[in-house]
Design an enzyme around this catalytic site. Structure first.
Site, mmCIF file in Angstrom:
data_model
loop_
_atom_site.group_PDB
_atom_site.id
_atom_site.type_symbol
_atom_site.label_atom_id
_atom_site.label_comp_id
_atom_site.label_asym_id
_atom_site.label_seq_id
_atom_site.Cartn_x
_atom_site.Cartn_y
_atom_site.Cartn_z
ATOM 1 N N LEU A 147 34.334 16.356 -84.682
ATOM 2 C CA LEU A 147 35.998 16.763 -84.927
ATOM 3 C C LEU A 147 36.015 18.080 -85.286
ATOM 4 C CD1 LEU A 147 38.664 15.168 -84.867
ATOM 5 C CD2 LEU A 147 37.993 14.562 -87.383
ATOM 6 N N ASP A 148 36.633 19.012 -84.711
ATOM 7 C CA ASP A 148 36.327 20.502 -84.672
ATOM 8 C C ASP A 148 36.991 20.818 -86.094
ATOM 9 O OD1 ASP A 148 39.200 21.469 -84.704
ATOM 10 O OD2 ASP A 148 39.245 20.581 -82.747
ATOM 11 N N LYS A 149 36.672 22.046 -86.545
ATOM 12 C CA LYS A 149 36.686 22.486 -88.088
ATOM 13 C C LYS A 149 38.263 22.585 -88.206
ATOM 14 C CE LYS A 149 35.681 26.460 -90.939
ATOM 15 N NZ LYS A 149 35.003 27.863 -90.686
#
Length: 240
Positions: free
Chosen positions: A105-107
């Site tokens: 889950l991207d930053k």
């Protein structure tokens, strides 16, 4: 037991990553280099980069209690096991066992992510052909139109990835916000899909992975998955 399975059961990494470590010559058994597919016994001394691989219960027929966690990841936390990266998810949770995220889950995104000490289940959940659903609530920088909904749901060509997204379910929630349910996980997929229609994502929150729901779990908090949740998530498995 095959070496990659042995390593994955300690929670150090998945079998795929273990194979890569073995191929790179970073794994030894009793001080000797190993090969892919090699077997290991419970009394062997297994090391990665010279450090003992721990986590199995020596001389016992079972493995240390496995961990399955649901975290409501805040924005700014990076889904990596690389401890030198500031804000990595492993240090953020600070669990006593070795755990790693299932997928990413991207930053800049937030919401539900699963973590485990059991490398055996990672590929089962990530494989696109298993059609595990992931549900997101997304807010963009302009109104959600019927044309946008139709285009997003029909499959979007992403030239930078050389792929077209699978058809998916998309519905409008309010002016600039919509719900989308995916069964694949391309790199920054939703953001790239929106960019294809000239939109920028303002907020992206994952709220469900198959039967596992974010629910009322507060941002930054985690909980253990129940046995019922695991049985429904992985119905073909008898051991978790």
């Amino acid at each position: 037991m095959r070496l990659n399975k042995y390593i994955s059961e300690t929670g150090l990494c998945s079998r795929r990553v273990a194979d890569a470590l073995i191929a790179e010559g970073r794994v030894t058994i009793n001080g000797k280099p190993v090969e892919l597919g090699q077997q290991v016994g419970e009394h062997d001394d297994v090391r990665v980069d010279g450090k003992p691989v721990i986590g199995r219960t020596r001389g016992a027929a079972h493995v240390t209690q496995r961990v399955y966690i649901a975290l409501n990841k805040p924005v700014g936390i990076t889904c990596t096991t690389e401890r030198h990266i500031p804000g990595n998810i492993v240090d953020y949770i600070n669990h006593p066992q070795r755990i790693f995220p299932i997928g990413r889950l991207d930053k800049d995104s937030e919401g539900l992510i699963l973590l485990t000490s059991n490398g055996d289940i990672v590929n089962e959940i990530l494989r696109s052909e298993n059609n595990h659903e992931k549900e997101y609530i997304v807010t963009i920088d302009r109104p959600v139109t019927p044309q946008f909904l139709h285009g997003m749901s029909s499959g979007v060509r992403l030239p930078e990835l050389g792929a077209t997204t699978k058809k998916c379910r998309v519905e409008k929630i309010s002016g600039n916000t919509f719900r989308i349910v995916l069964t694949q996980g391309l790199n920054r997929q939703i953001r790239r899909m929106c960019e294809a229609f000239g939109c920028k994502v303002r907020r992206l929150q994952r709220v469900r992975i198959d039967n596992i729901k974010l629910g009322a779990l507060k941002s930054g908090y985690w909980r253990n998955l129940s046995e019922d949740e695991l049985r429904e998530l992985l119905p073909q498995r008898t051991v978790w």
